[in-house]
Design a protein around this motif. Structure first.
Motif, PDB file in Angstrom:
ATOM      1  N   TRP A  22       9.632  42.611  66.317  1.00 23.18           N
ATOM      2  CA  TRP A  22      10.888  43.152  66.832  1.00 23.18           C
ATOM      3  C   TRP A  22      11.563  42.116  67.725  1.00 23.18           C
ATOM      4  CZ3 TRP A  22      12.874  47.456  64.929  1.00 23.18           C
ATOM      5  CH2 TRP A  22      12.039  48.455  64.417  1.00 23.18           C
ATOM      6  N   THR A  23      12.877  41.980  67.580  1.00 24.24           N
ATOM      7  CA  THR A  23      13.655  41.155  68.504  1.00 24.24           C
ATOM      8  C   THR A  23      14.319  42.079  69.516  1.00 24.24           C
ATOM      9  OG1 THR A  23      15.576  41.189  67.012  1.00 24.24           O
ATOM     10  CG2 THR A  23      13.995  39.382  66.751  1.00 24.24           C
ATOM     11  N   ASP A  24      15.308  41.608  70.241  1.00 25.74           N
ATOM     12  CA  ASP A  24      15.934  42.449  71.262  1.00 25.74           C
ATOM     13  C   ASP A  24      16.741  43.567  70.602  1.00 25.74           C
ATOM     14  OD1 ASP A  24      19.096  41.681  71.443  1.00 25.74           O
ATOM     15  OD2 ASP A  24      17.869  39.958  70.834  1.00 25.74           O
ATOM     16  N   ALA A  25      17.003  44.613  71.371  1.00 26.29           N
ATOM     17  CA  ALA A  25      17.595  45.840  70.836  1.00 26.29           C
ATOM     18  C   ALA A  25      18.926  45.593  70.146  1.00 26.29           C
ATOM     19  CB  ALA A  25      17.761  46.856  71.970  1.00 26.29           C
ATOM     20  N   GLU A  26      19.780  44.790  70.758  1.00 22.60           N
ATOM     21  CA  GLU A  26      21.119  44.603  70.188  1.00 22.60           C
ATOM     22  C   GLU A  26      21.066  43.785  68.904  1.00 22.60           C
ATOM     23  OE1 GLU A  26      24.068  43.704  73.390  1.00 22.60           O
ATOM     24  OE2 GLU A  26      22.405  44.301  74.689  1.00 22.60           O
ATOM     25  N   SER A  27      20.128  42.860  68.813  1.00 24.22           N
ATOM     26  CA  SER A  27      19.983  42.092  67.572  1.00 24.22           C
ATOM     27  C   SER A  27      19.455  42.953  66.442  1.00 24.22           C
ATOM     28  CB  SER A  27      19.039  40.905  67.806  1.00 24.22           C
ATOM     29  OG  SER A  27      19.548  40.034  68.788  1.00 24.22           O
TER      30      SER A  27
ATOM     31  N   PHE B  50       7.916  47.041  71.533  1.00 28.46           N
ATOM     32  CA  PHE B  50       9.206  46.388  71.374  1.00 28.46           C
ATOM     33  C   PHE B  50      10.109  47.111  70.374  1.00 28.46           C
ATOM     34  CE2 PHE B  50       6.984  42.241  72.678  1.00 28.46           C
ATOM     35  CZ  PHE B  50       7.322  42.442  74.002  1.00 28.46           C
TER      36      PHE B  50
ATOM     37  N   ALA C 138      13.090  50.024  72.268  1.00 28.74           N
ATOM     38  CA  ALA C 138      14.457  49.763  72.726  1.00 28.74           C
ATOM     39  C   ALA C 138      15.481  49.814  71.592  1.00 28.74           C
ATOM     40  CB  ALA C 138      14.511  48.425  73.458  1.00 28.74           C
TER      41      ALA C 138
ATOM     42  N   ARG D 248      10.599  48.273  77.012  1.00 30.56           N
ATOM     43  CA  ARG D 248      11.245  47.381  77.973  1.00 30.56           C
ATOM     44  C   ARG D 248      12.648  47.868  78.317  1.00 30.56           C
ATOM     45  NH1 ARG D 248      11.551  42.100  73.961  1.00 30.56           N
ATOM     46  NH2 ARG D 248      12.468  43.133  72.149  1.00 30.56           N
TER      47      ARG D 248
ATOM     48  N   ARG E 159      19.503  46.896  78.264  1.00 30.02           N
ATOM     49  CA  ARG E 159      20.273  46.197  79.297  1.00 30.02           C
ATOM     50  C   ARG E 159      21.378  47.109  79.824  1.00 30.02           C
ATOM     51  NH1 ARG E 159      23.255  42.051  78.263  1.00 30.02           N
ATOM     52  NH2 ARG E 159      23.532  42.456  76.022  1.00 30.02           N
TER      53      ARG E 159
ATOM     54  N   THR F 181      11.349  46.828  83.555  1.00 33.10           N
ATOM     55  CA  THR F 181      12.671  46.528  83.000  1.00 33.10           C
ATOM     56  C   THR F 181      13.336  47.747  82.385  1.00 33.10           C
ATOM     57  OG1 THR F 181      11.575  45.821  80.960  1.00 33.10           O
ATOM     58  CG2 THR F 181      12.144  44.109  82.545  1.00 33.10           C
TER      59      THR F 181
END
Length: 642
Positions: free
Chosen positions: A143-148, A179, A182, A204, A207, A256
């Motif tokens: 998994w990458t960050d939520a928006e990606s 991960f 999010a 996590r 943002r 976070t």
């Protein structure tokens, strides 16, 4: 065989050949950890079968209100996202009904999805609850960050919510791991009306900039293209995204996740101070007197919980706790905020709801019977019965929670019989058919097997189900003491007939107490009111019933309509039977909803129905009676003019 199965089997020995009782479905409780430890581990799922390019399933008329047997099992769907291939999994339990509840899972990095579903107990849970799972999976690099991840999550959820292989309740439970939490939570922030409740483990969080981008977005009055746009009055304060209550539980959140936690506490209008709860950690409960629209009917039932103690995310006991949190809740109406309501979910086992089947015109049909424990205490073997006809594509189980008739039954002691429709446009959807035959058979079952009062049979329904109810009122008024339904009206055509199951039936032109509730943003043929320049099916419905009752439009109690309810949302016009205070025709406009009904309206329907009983004679005439107390006091009933 469970104790419920055995009890149903014993009772079934006395049931007629055309009717069979079956095991209770869709329980709101799952097995305990102790139950699981005494059970053999589930066998491996094996490789997922591809949905890509698979033909749509065939009709399976041997399974009343079940997805086609060929679709049960473990499946995979692929998506092309930014030049890469991503996958999602689907698990359909062997007895998954049409429009089942689903839990959407985002599995953690580094797991085999099939083994995770088995080891964590999610597969067992789906089988026990007769529900489905939709599983989001990380890419090759995790998994990458939520928006990606939003492009993947939106593509997967788009398929999930609209496909021809299986069908959904319409609102979902979300559970995110590690991960993967999010990205799933980000979808909930963007689409809060479609989520019943959510749990995130070791998340996590999101943002603050992402959360703020949605927080102030307001829900407007636009409805579906075929419905009427709701026009808000001057000075009306619209609902914001961050005012949409959504029960949320964080298990082992990282530091976070603070921005996410603050967001959901604000959305759920919680108290500032949490209280310790043995099951869910620290719980921040929705405050009493909360002004949130989504809990205007149920009251302050929402919450945000935080569990900081170490927890094994993949343990069956953790899954059991998650299910207990999620399935306290249900909600309905996934696109129009002002009609969306969060409620407590019906627990079939606790309530004693029977899931039964019957052969109708050669096909197996399902229906629910709810005899509340209060029925005998209040009515002493002569309980009133409400026959419920769901809207088009709404199964009996969908409507059980969407309309909340079980709550009225528990309080008032009425027996509720909810009809399930039959396969229609696709093999995973349903609509009404053979309604007249179905009702006649159901009536005989209720008279033969249950302690009910045949003089107090009532009919209700939503949309197409309201069409069935209102058609009965015109063509077969002797069947019911009164009718009250939502969002669909019926009146005779130019030939003086109404249609049911493709057959024209002559209008009887006889009075029957009749109530209709509709929304400002409802079907186009219900636009407006009775005193505007629009002459539509709302007007023809009113003219028919007023004429049959010897009334005129001018006989209304108030032309402006009596205001009531949350934010004065209801505007009600009433015509009384001549010479009495008995409401004979009632029309209520919900100025803040679209087409779908709401549990908040169900008590209004019952309040109209409960005052009437009738006696149908062999010569076809009907004597009707009105009781101000709803037959709670002796001697207060009056006879209405036929």
């Amino acid at each position: 065989m469970t104790s419920i199965d055995r009890r149903r089997l014993l009772r079934g020995a006395a049931v007629s050949a055309v009717t069979a009782a079956v095991a209770t479905g869709a329980p709101a409780a799952t097995a305990t950890a102790a139950d699981r430890s005494a059970r053999r581990p589930a066998p491996p799922l094996g490789a997922a079968q591809p949905l890509d390019g698979r033909p749509f399933p065939s009709y399976d008329y041997t399974r009343a209100n079940k997805l086609p047997r060929e679709m049960t099992g473990y499946w995979e769907k692929s998506f092309a996202i930014g030049g890469t291939s991503r996958t999602a999994k689907v698990y359909l339990s062997p007895e998954t009904p049409i429009r089942s509840y689903f839990t959407v899972l985002a599995v953690p990095d580094g797991v085999d999805t099939a083994e995770f579903l088995r080891r964590s107990g999610w597969r067992d849970t789906a089988d026990e609850r007769e529900e489905g799972l939709f599983v989001l999976e990380p890419g090759e690099d995790g998994w990458t960050d939520a928006e990606s991840e939003l492009a993947y999550v939106e593509a997967a959820m788009g398929f999930f919510e609209s496909n021809r292989y299986f069908s959904l309740f319409g609102e979902h439970y979300l559970v995110g791991y590690g991960f993967g939490a999010a990205p799933l939570e980000a979808w909930a922030v963007a689409h809060p009306l479609r989520v019943i409740a959510q749990v995130h483990l070791n998340s996590r969080g999101l943002r603050e900039t992402y959360l703020n981008a949605y927080a102030g977005v307001e829900f407007d009055g636009r409805t579906a293209p075929s419905y009427t746009t709701v026009v808000f009055p001057d000075g009306f304060r619209r609902i914001r995204h961050d005012e949409t209550v959504l029960p949320t539980w964080y298990i082992g959140p990282a530091n976070t996740a603070g921005a996410s936690l603050s967001y959901w506490k604000r959305a759920n209008d919680t108290l500032h101070r949490g209280e310790r709860d043995g099951a869910f950690g620290t719980v921040y409960r929705q405050r009493h007197g909360s002004g949130r629209w989504m809990t205007s009917h149920a009251g302050p039932i929402s919450q945000v919980a935080v569990e900081q103690r170490p927890t094994d995310p993949g343990a069956p006991r953790t899954t059991d706790r998650i299910v207990a949190f999620l399935t306290r809740y249900t909600r309905y109406e996934n696109f129009f905020a002002y009609g969306n309501q969060l409620n407590e979910r019906a627990d079939y086992r606790r309530l004693g709801v029977e899931v039964r089947t019957m052969t109708v015109e050669g096909q197996v049909r399902e229906y629910l019977v709810h005899v509340p424990r209060t029925a005998h205490r209040i009515w002493r073997g002569k309980a009133p019965v409400v026959f419920v006809w769901p809207g088009n594509s709404q199964t009996d189980k969908v409507f059980m929670d969407a309309a909340g008739w079980w709550e009225v039954a528990e309080r008032e002691g009425c027996v509720v019989v909810t009809v399930c429709e039959q396969y229609s446009a696709t093999s995973v959807s349903v609509s009404h058919r053979d309604s007249l035959v179905f009702f006649r058979q159901l009536r005989e079952v209720m008279l033969r097997e249950y302690p009910v009062d045949p003089s107090r049979f009532y009919s209700t329904g939503q949309s197409a189900g309201s069409g069935v109810t209102q058609t009965f009122a015109v063509a077969f008024p002797e069947y019911f003491a009164a009718v009250a339904s939502t969002s669909f009206t019926v009146a005779p055509d130019a030939t003086g007939t109404v249609g049911l199951d493709g057959v024209a039936h002559p209008a009887r032109n006889r009075p029957i107490p009749t109530c209709q509730i509709y929304g400002f943003g409802d079907l186009a043929f219900l636009e407006g009111g009775l005193w505007d320049g629009i002459d539509n099916r709302l007007d023809t419905w009113a003219r028919y019933h007023l004429d049959a009752g010897g009334l005129a439009l001018a006989d209304v109690d108030t032309v402006d309509g009596a205001r009531s309810g949350w934010q004065d949302r209801y505007q009600t016009w009433t015509w009384h039977a001549p010479g009495t205070q008995a409401p004979l025709v009632r029309l209520t406009k919900n100025n803040y909803r679209s087409h779908n009904t709401m549990p908040e309206e169900t008590p209004l329907l019952w309040e109209f129905l409960r005052h009437y009983r009738h006696e149908a004679r062999s010569d076809g005439t009907v004597a009707r009676y009105y009781s101000e107390s709803g037959f709670r006091r002796r001697g207060d009933e009056i006879r209405l003019r036929s």
